[in-house]
Design an enzyme around this catalytic site. Structure first.
Site, short mmCIF file in Angstrom:
data_model
loop_
_atom_site.label_atom_id
_atom_site.label_comp_id
_atom_site.label_asym_id
_atom_site.label_seq_id
_atom_site.Cartn_x
_atom_site.Cartn_y
_atom_site.Cartn_z
CE LYS A 87 -29.74 24.44 112.17
NZ LYS A 87 -29.07 25.13 111.05
O1 G3P Z 1 -26.40 23.17 107.87
C1 G3P Z 1 -25.16 23.13 108.50
C2 G3P Z 1 -24.21 23.98 107.81
O2 G3P Z 1 -24.57 25.32 107.81
C3 G3P Z 1 -22.80 23.77 108.12
O3 G3P Z 1 -22.22 23.70 106.90
O4 G3P Z 1 -20.41 23.83 105.29
O5 G3P Z 1 -20.31 25.15 107.45
O6 G3P Z 1 -20.03 22.69 107.47
P1 G3P Z 1 -20.65 23.86 106.77
#
Ligand code: G3P
Length: 217
Positions: A87
């Site tokens: 990633k």
């Molecule tokens: O996959 C991306 C993720 O981990 C971010 O999610 O909910 O932190 O915006 P969030």
């Protein structure tokens, strides 16, 4: 649409895997820290633990921001297990590293994507997955789903093989809307997957079936 779970929590990964609907896992440094997994060796071991639970792709994020560092880290991650996907952040060096890995046949996931232009660059560099963060766009009053639709159209226009991995999914409606748009993958918390089960008419109907069965026996 493939279902990935966006967590480093082994219990939640097992739970989703046991349902039989899990296609992979995404992690990031914040999700690792949330589980208290720190230090290079512990993090590498944790990736292995995750790979041993799921059958599909497991995204493991580099923390270098220069292309040489990303390549060194990414090669070590890819060597760890065949399910690992490297990633990479959506910056210029991340795109260079993506091109390097795609030419070597190593899977990549370009993350922190917030525009169609960034997604186009990731596809040009041969990314296996591109991760637009739809929830974080919604958080700043910008339509995250519109970005997923734009990327779908661009990739379809030119037949790019890069898979749209809708990320920062927060709830079940995000999952359903991503499926309507034609996202290849969604990654979200366990609650966004389990929430799909819920309907009061299912619960009422099942209770009635069981009650009627008892009457006849
Ligand atoms: O996959 C991306 C993720 O981990 C971010 O999610 O909910 O932190 O915006 P969030």
């Amino acid at each position: 649409m493939k279902f990935f779970i966006d967590t480093a929590n082994l219990d939640q990964i097992k739970e989703a895997q046991d349902m039989g609907v899990l296609d992979g896992v995404t992690t990031n440094p914040s999700l690792m820290a949330k589980e208290g997994i720190t230090g290079h060796d512990n993090i590498m071991k944790h990736y292995l633990d995750i790979c041993n639970i799921v059958d599909g792709d497991v995204s493991a994020e580099v923390i270098s921001t220069d292309v040489e560092g990303m390549i060194k880290e990414g090669e070590a991650l890819a060597a760890l297990h065949e399910q690992i996907v490297v990633k990479l952040p959506m910056i210029k060096d991340g795109i260079k590293a993506c091109k390097y890995f795609s030419s070597k046949g190593i899977k990549t996931n370009v993350t922190l994507v917030f525009s169609a232009g960034q997604a186009l660059l990731a596809a040009k560099a041969g990314a296996t997955y591109v991760s637009p963060f739809l929830g974080r766009l919604d958080d700043i009053s910008t339509d995250g789903l519109n970005l997923i639709a734009e990327i779908r159209q661009i990739y379809d226009n030119y037949g790019f093989g890069t898979q749209i991995l809708s990320a920062s999914v927060r709830h079940t409606m995000h999952v359903i809307d991503c499926a309507k748009i034609g996202s290849d993958v969604m990654t979200g918390p366990l609650s966004s997957i389990e929430g799909l089960l819920k309907h009061p008419l299912t619960d009422i109907g099942l209770a009635k079936f069981l009650e009627d069965y008892k009457k006849g026996n």
